[in-house]
Design a protein around this motif. Structure first.
Motif, PDB file in Angstrom:
ATOM      1  N   VAL A 107      96.219  94.396  63.496  1.00  0.00           N
ATOM      2  CA  VAL A 107      94.847  94.246  63.956  1.00  0.00           C
ATOM      3  C   VAL A 107      94.323  95.653  64.189  1.00  0.00           C
ATOM      4  CG1 VAL A 107      93.322  93.383  65.779  1.00  0.00           C
ATOM      5  CG2 VAL A 107      95.327  92.065  65.109  1.00  0.00           C
ATOM      6  N   VAL A 108      93.221  95.985  63.537  1.00  0.00           N
ATOM      7  CA  VAL A 108      92.649  97.320  63.688  1.00  0.00           C
ATOM      8  C   VAL A 108      91.286  97.193  64.368  1.00  0.00           C
ATOM      9  CG1 VAL A 108      91.890  99.404  62.484  1.00  0.00           C
ATOM     10  CG2 VAL A 108      93.826  98.101  61.591  1.00  0.00           C
ATOM     11  N   PHE A 109      91.181  97.768  65.553  1.00  0.00           N
ATOM     12  CA  PHE A 109      89.896  97.815  66.254  1.00  0.00           C
ATOM     13  C   PHE A 109      89.173  99.065  65.825  1.00  0.00           C
ATOM     14  CE2 PHE A 109      92.368  95.448  69.442  1.00  0.00           C
ATOM     15  CZ  PHE A 109      91.561  94.330  69.503  1.00  0.00           C
ATOM     16  N   VAL A 110      87.888  98.932  65.552  1.00  0.00           N
ATOM     17  CA  VAL A 110      87.112 100.123  65.263  1.00  0.00           C
ATOM     18  C   VAL A 110      86.003 100.193  66.308  1.00  0.00           C
ATOM     19  CG1 VAL A 110      85.815 101.398  63.535  1.00  0.00           C
ATOM     20  CG2 VAL A 110      87.630  99.869  62.810  1.00  0.00           C
ATOM     21  N   ILE A 111      86.021 101.284  67.075  1.00  0.00           N
ATOM     22  CA  ILE A 111      85.010 101.440  68.122  1.00  0.00           C
ATOM     23  C   ILE A 111      84.207 102.710  67.859  1.00  0.00           C
ATOM     24  CG2 ILE A 111      86.280 100.137  69.886  1.00  0.00           C
ATOM     25  CD1 ILE A 111      87.375 102.645  71.036  1.00  0.00           C
ATOM     26  N   GLY A 112      83.085 102.838  68.520  1.00  0.00           N
ATOM     27  CA  GLY A 112      82.235 104.011  68.315  1.00  0.00           C
ATOM     28  C   GLY A 112      80.816 103.662  68.716  1.00  0.00           C
ATOM     29  N   VAL A 113      80.046 104.630  69.169  1.00  0.00           N
ATOM     30  CA  VAL A 113      78.678 104.338  69.582  1.00  0.00           C
ATOM     31  C   VAL A 113      77.839 103.983  68.357  1.00  0.00           C
ATOM     32  CG1 VAL A 113      78.769 105.822  71.628  1.00  0.00           C
ATOM     33  CG2 VAL A 113      77.907 106.761  69.489  1.00  0.00           C
ATOM     34  N   ASN A 114      76.746 103.269  68.595  1.00  0.00           N
ATOM     35  CA  ASN A 114      75.873 102.913  67.480  1.00  0.00           C
ATOM     36  C   ASN A 114      75.261 104.160  66.869  1.00  0.00           C
ATOM     37  OD1 ASN A 114      76.354 100.192  67.766  1.00  0.00           O
ATOM     38  ND2 ASN A 114      74.718  99.915  69.254  1.00  0.00           N
TER      39      ASN A 114
END
Length: 308
Positions: A107-114
């Protein structure tokens, strides 16, 4: 091999602005000084800091350079160029930047601001993994931003992946729950999750990520977990600050740097890797799927200091 060679060329041209900003400044110092003295080091230091390599990293690079100059009895400033390149490479070494998740059920979460190109990056990553014959499922768990789901759907069909989404405003953890069920039923190799990027409201984001992680731990304990943060290279030091903040709310395992081709602040890749000890795993130098590639610090520094 052909693709690799093509990417090096794109990397060289993508780093043009950074090269003009940082490397040409350094080269004029190497050629402009007749001997190696304090002033020479100070000028170099300033150029590196201005190139967004970060203060700590720069100090370490300069210290290391001084040591090498002494050890090798170097007298000519011009001979310092290669030593400096070697020092930068050493600073960036975070051991084996593993891509373990690619070879496991994960499972790969990708996070980051818009606004950093997160959804596009997920689409490109899905495309790459699909090309490597992996079965990928995309989870549209950024239910906060109206267009995120639509955008991801478009990428999913381009990358020939299934997508699981929820209604706008629905609970992201519920979307992940459904996506996990689909990933297990369809025997997917990789579940790629797009998550909301709200840093100004850290407490909410933290709770949301905790909730999502609980779902994964309960429903999919056998899956390998990877958390990648997407950062916009054009923001320089701000990207480093964001990485630090995201690292407080989540256990980040890697960084994806986008928009490398549009920035004079490419040195930020060095700073992130050296100051946070978190590997930059992918780097984007353009709009196309093949413009997102695995990051190789040696190759990056060679491209940065590339001379015709």
């Amino acid at each position: 091999m052909e693709e690799k060679k093509g990417f090096f060329k794109r990397l060289v041209s993508g780093l043009a602005k950074t090269r003009d900003n940082v490397v040409s400044g350094m080269d004029s110092i190497f050629h402009g000084f007749s001997n190696i003295d304090e002033e020479f080091y100070e000028e170099l230091e300033e150029t590196l800091i201005m190139g967004d390599l970060g203060v700590n990293t720069t100090m370490n690079i300069i210290e290391d350079l001084k040591k090498k100059v002494k050890e090798n009895h170097i007298k000519e400033p011009v001979q310092c160029r290669q030593l400096l390149i070697d020092s930068i490479k050493e600073q960036m070494d975070v051991g084996d930047t593993a891509y373990e998740f690619e070879n496991k059920t994960s499972v790969v979460f990708v996070i980051g601001v818009n606004g950093v190109g997160k959804t596009t990056t997920i689409g490109k990553l899905a495309g790459k993994l699909h090309d490597e014959h992996k079965k990928v499922i995309l989870a549209a768990a950024d239910t906060f931003r109206a267009a995120a789901g639509e955008q991801l759907k478009e990428w999913a069909s381009r990358a020939q992946c299934d997508m699981i989404g929820g209604q706008e405003g629905s609970d992201p953890a519920a979307v992940i729950y459904d996506a996990v069920a689909a990933a297990k039923a369809r025997k997917a190799d990789i579940l790629l999750c797009d998550t909301a990027g709200r840093l100004h409201n850290k407490k909410n984001l933290m709770e949301e990520l905790k909730k999502i992680n609980r779902v994964i731990d309960r429903e999919y304990p056998e899956a390998y977990k990877e958390t990648l943060v997407v950062l916009d290279a054009t923001t320089g030091q701000n990207a480093l600050a964001q990485a630090k903040e995201f690292n407080e709310v989540s256990d980040i395992t890697g960084v994806i740097l986008t928009k490398m081709d549009g920035t004079a602040k490419g040195g930020i890749a060095v700073a992130i890797q050296a100051e946070l000890g978190i590997p930059v795993k992918y780097i984007g130098v353009g709009e196309k799927i093949e413009d997102l590639q695995k990051f190789d610090s040696d190759e990056f520094v060679n491209a940065l200091f590339y001379t015709e």
